[in-house]
Design a protein around this motif. Structure first.
Motif, short mmCIF file in Angstrom:
data_model
loop_
_atom_site.label_atom_id
_atom_site.label_comp_id
_atom_site.label_asym_id
_atom_site.label_seq_id
_atom_site.Cartn_x
_atom_site.Cartn_y
_atom_site.Cartn_z
N PRO A 1 0.81 -1.23 0.00
CA PRO A 1 0.00 0.00 0.00
C PRO A 1 0.84 1.27 0.00
O PRO A 1 0.45 2.28 -0.61
N ARG A 2 1.96 1.25 0.64
CA ARG A 2 2.84 2.44 0.64
C ARG A 2 3.37 2.71 -0.76
O ARG A 2 3.46 3.87 -1.18
N LEU A 3 3.71 1.66 -1.49
CA LEU A 3 4.16 1.83 -2.87
C LEU A 3 3.05 2.41 -3.74
O LEU A 3 3.29 3.32 -4.56
N VAL A 4 1.84 1.91 -3.58
CA VAL A 4 0.72 2.38 -4.39
C VAL A 4 0.43 3.84 -4.09
O VAL A 4 0.22 4.66 -5.02
N ARG A 5 0.42 4.22 -2.84
CA ARG A 5 0.13 5.62 -2.50
C ARG A 5 1.24 6.54 -2.98
O ARG A 5 0.97 7.68 -3.41
N THR A 6 2.48 6.06 -2.94
CA THR A 6 3.59 6.87 -3.47
C THR A 6 3.40 7.12 -4.96
O THR A 6 3.60 8.25 -5.45
#
Length: 672
Positions: free
Chosen positions: A317-322
C-alpha cells in the motif's frame, strides 16, 4: 443492446462505470489522457498451470520477438511444467496438487514470472501502443520489472544460476537450513514444523502491536490496509492468530523471505541479482527499498538494493500511495494473475483510478486483453487497436520455411551449389539425351508424348542454388506445407530436335542460364571449368538416384522371394474341391493324370488361403506293385503323375493316404 439501454442511463446518473461480461465499458467520469500509466509487476509466486496457453495464438508476433531475445526460449518458458501432458484430463485435485508443487519450485516461479512479465510488457507498450510512464513491483516482482523495462539487459538473463544456487534448493526453501542453523533446531524436525506463512485479514498496526509478545514470528508482507502475511515458527504463528482472533489461512508458499532470518544470505542474494544494467528509456521506477524513485542504475548498487528489499518487510500500500501521489492514475498489472489489481483497488478505494490486469486466470488471452483495451479507451487513454481488430502484421510477413535435416550435415542443394558455382558452358544437343539447358527452358516434346512440358526444378531451401538436372524428363509439382516441391521421375526419353526460338519464359522462382547459340565462339577456360562443374553436379544427382533405385529394387525382390517361398506350401496344403466318390480300385493311391488341373487354379472366384496352414510334403511317387500271374501278364501301370497335381480328397476323409508324410488331420472341402 437491451442491457445497455436499461443500464447505461442509471450508471451515468450514479457516476459509476458500466461494463459487460464480454468487456464493453462505459466511463461516465473518464480520467483522460493526462493521468500517468504505471506498470505493476506481481510477485514471483503467481504462475499457475496453463498460464498463457493461448497467448501466442492470439498474438503470434510476441513469439517471434521472444525467441529473438531469449538465448534458450524453451528453458525460459518452462513449457513442460506449465502445460503437463497426461493421457487423461486432470481433475481439480490433480491441478491443486500440481500448483502446490510448482509453488515450492522457486526457480520455476522466477523463470515463468519474469518471462510473462517481459511478454505482457511488450504486448502493452508495443502492440497496444500504451505509453507507460513508470513501474513498480511487489517483492521479487522488482527483478521482473528490471528485466521487462530494460533496467537489466534481457540478453544477460541467467535462469540457470537460480536453479544452481543452494539458496532456493535447501537454504531458504525445502529443509530451510538457514532457519535450522539460526534457531539450532534438531535434524529430525519435520520441514513443515520449521517454517510457515499465514495470511491474516487484519490491519498491519494491530498485528505489529501483537508481535512484540511473540518470538520467532515476523510481519513479512502488507498487501492491503486490512490484509497482511506473517511467517515464522508455525506453532507460534497460530498462537498469534488465536490472540488476534482474526480470519486466517496458511499460505501455500512457505519460502523464507522479508524477515531478519535472511541476514545470513544477503551476500548470496546480491550475487544472484548482479546483472548488466541497461536503459529504462525515461521510465520512473519505484522501489520498496526506500519507496522512492530509483536513481542511477549502478550494477552493484542495484544488486545490493534488491537483496536488501528481500530482507525487509514489503509494504505494498505504501508503494501504491507513493505512485498515486506522483500522478499515476492507470495501474496495468503486467504479470501472471490479478492479485496486485485487487490490492490497488483496496488501497485507493474511491479515489479516481483504473487498475486492470493483462492476464486473468481462466479467461482467454484475447478476451482479457480486449477488456483491458476497452476500459483504457473508455477513460480516454490513447490505445492502438490494430492488434485486436486485424491480423498480426508481423506474423503475416513470416514466410514458411521447408527444412529437411539430412544426417546433420550440409543440405544437398548447398552441396550441389558448391559444385556448380557458375553457369554451364555451351552444350550441344545429343539424340536421346536431354541436356541441362534444354530441360531448363522446356523444349517441346514429340507429339506422341502426351505428358505436359517439363518445368524447372525447385530447390528445397534456396531456389537459386539448385542447378538444372540433365537426367530429367518430366516434372510433377507436389505441394508440401504451402511450398511447391518438385517430384522428378528418372526415366530418360528421346527428344526431338529443338527448333529455333524454342526458349520459353522462365519461372519467377528459378534462375536459368541463357541457352547458347550455334554460332557461339570458342569457350574460355572459365567456361570449360563451369562445364566440368555442371557435369559433376549432374553425375552427382544421377548417382544418388541410381542408388535409390537399386535399393528399392533389392527391397521389392526380397519381398517377391518371400511371397513365392510361402506360396507352394499353401498350394500343397490347400484342400481340393470335393468330387464324386471314386470307384473301388486297387489299394495303392491313384494319382490324377497330367491333364487334370487343380480346382483352385480352375476356379473363377478368388479364394483366400487359410491362416498359417501347416506345411506338408507331397508323397513321393511309388510305382504300383506288379502282380505276376500264371499267364505272366502284369496289371496296367497307373497314369503318369503330374509334378503340379495334388491328391484329391473326400469331404469325409479323416486321414491322408498311407505314406503321404502329412500329419493326421480332419479335412474339409474347399469353399471354392
Amino acid at each position: 443492446m437491451e442491457l445497455a439501454a436499461r443500464s447505461l442511463r442509471e450508471a451515468h446518473a450514479r457516476g459509476e462505470e458500466w461494463t459487460t461480461p464480454a468487456g464493453s465499458c462505459f466511463a461516465p467520469r473518464p480520467i483522460g489522457p493526462d493521468g500517468k500509466v504505471a506498470l505493476v509487476y506481481p510477485g514471483a509466486f503467481n504462475s499457475y498451470p496453463g498460464l498463457g496457453r493461448d497467448l501466442f495464438r492470439a498474438f503470434p508476433s510476441l513469439l517471434d520477438s521472444f525467441e529473438a531475445q531469449a538465448g534458450d526460449p524453451d528453458r525460459m518458458f518452462r513449457a513442460a511444467q506449465l502445460y503437463p501432458r497426461t493421457q487423461t484430463a486432470p481433475e481439480r485435485r490433480d491441478l491443486m496438487r500440481l500448483e502446490g508443487e510448482l509453488g515450492e519450485d522457486i526457480p520455476f516461479m522466477l523463470a515463468t514470472g519474469t518471462t510473462f512479465a517481459i511478454l505482457y510488457t511488450d504486448l502493452v507498450r508495443e502492440r497496444l501502443g500504451v505509453t507507460a510512464h513508470g513501474a513498480f513491483g511487489y517483492s521479487l516482482g522488482e527483478s521482473s520489472m528490471l528485466f521487462a523495462t530494460g533496467g537489466w539487459r534481457r540478453s544477460a538473463r541467467r535462469d540457470d544460476r537460480i536453479s544452481a544456487t543452494p539458496l532456493f534448493r535447501d537454504r531458504l526453501t525445502g529443509p530451510r537450513r538457514t532457519v535450522r542453523d539460526l534457531w539450532k533446531l534438531p535434524e529430525d524436525t519435520p520441514d513443515e514444523a520449521v517454517w510457515g506463512s499465514f495470511v491474516l485479514l487484519e490491519s498491519a498496526d494491530r498485528v505489529t502491536e501483537a508481535l512484540a509478545r511473540h518470538d520467532r514470528v515476523f510481519l513479512t508482507h502488507v498487501n492491503t490496509p486490512t490484509e497482511v502475511v506473517v511467517a515464522g515458527d508455525p506453532a507460534r504463528c497460530r498462537a498469534l492468530i488465536a490472540e488476534l482472533g482474526c480470519p486466517s489461512a496458511r499460505s501455500p508458499v512457505g519460502s523464507v523471505m522479508h524477515c531478519p532470518a535472511v541476514d545470513a544470505e544477503l551476500t548470496g542474494l546480491a550475487e544472484l541479482n548482479d546483472h548488466p544494467t541497461g536503459s529504462v528509456g525515461g521510465l520512473e521506477l519505484l522501489s520498496a527499498y526506500d519507496y522512492r524513485p530509483v536513481g542511477d542504475l549502478d550494477r552493484a548498487e542495484v544488486a545490493r538494493r534488491i537483496a536488501r528489499t528481500l530482507r525487509d518487510t514489503i509494504d505494498f500500500p505504501r508503494l501504491v500511495r507513493t505512485a498515486y501521489d506522483r500522478g499515476f492514475r492507470y495501474f496495468v498489472e503486467t504479470g501472471p494473475g490479478a492479485t496486485c489489481t485487487r490490492w490497488v483497488h483496496d488501497t485507493l478505494g474511491e479515489a479516481a483510478h483504473v487498475a486492470m490486469p493483462v492476464d486473468r486466470r481462466g479467461v482467454p488471452a484475447a478476451r482479457s486483453v480486449a477488456q483491458l483495451a476497452a476500459r483504457l479507451v473508455a477513460h480516454g487513454l490513447p490505445v492502438d487497436l490494430a492488434a485486436l481488430l486485424g491480423p498480426d502484421p508481423v506474423a503475416a510477413a513470416r514466410t514458411p520455411l521447408l527444412r529437411v535435416p539430412v544426417g546433420g550435415g550440409p543440405s544437398v542443394p548447398a552441396q550441389i551449389a558448391r559444385r556448380a558455382p557458375a553457369p554451364p558452358a555451351p552444350v550441344h544437343a545429343t539424340p536421346g539425351v536431354r541436356t541441362a539447358v534444354q530441360a531448363a527452358v522446356g523444349a517441346p516434346v514429340d507429339a506422341e508424348d502426351a505428358r505436359p512440358a517439363p518445368v524447372a526444378a525447385v530447390s528445397l531451401e534456396v531456389t537459386d542454388l539448385m542447378p538444372a538436372d540433365p537426367t530429367l524428363e518430366d516434372t510433377e509439382v507436389l505441394t508440401f506445407d504451402g511450398d511447391p516441391l518438385a517430384f522428378l521421375p528418372w526415366a530418360e526419353q528421346p527428344e526431338a530436335a529443338t527448333p529455333p526460338g524454342a526458349a520459353q519464359d522462365q519461372p519467377a522462382a528459378t534462375t536459368v542460364p541463357t541457352a547458347p547459340t550455334a554460332h557461339a565462339g570458342t569457350a574460355s577456360a572459365a567456361s570449360a571449368a563451369s562445364a566440368a562443374s555442371a557435369t559433376s553436379a549432374g553425375d552427382f544427382i544421377r548417382q544418388v538416384r541410381q542408388q535409390m533405385v537399386a535399393t528399392h529394387s533389392v527391397v521389392m525382390e526380397t519381398q517377391r522371394i518371400l511371397q513365392t517361398t510361402r506360396w507352394p506350401g499353401w498350394r500343397r496344403c490347400w484342400t481340393a474341391t470335393p468330387r464324386r466318390p471314386a470307384r473301388p480300385g486297387p489299394s495303392h493311391p491313384v494319382w490324377p493324370s497330367p491333364r487334370s488341373s487343380h480346382p483352385w487354379s480352375s476356379s473363377p472366384r478368388p479364394c483366400t488361403p487359410p491362416p498359417r496352414p501347416p506345411r506338408c510334403r507331397r508323397p513321393p511317387h511309388r510305382a504300383p506293385p506288379v502282380s505276376s500271374g500264371t499267364s505272366g501278364s502284369s496289371s496296367p501301370s497307373p497314369p503318369a503323375v503330374s509334378p503340379t497335381s495334388s491328391v484329391p480328397s473326400s469331404p469325409r476323409s479323416t486321414a491322408t493316404p498311407s505314406g503321404s508324410g502329412c500329419p493326421r488331420r480332419r479335412t474339409t472341402s474347399s469353399p471354392g
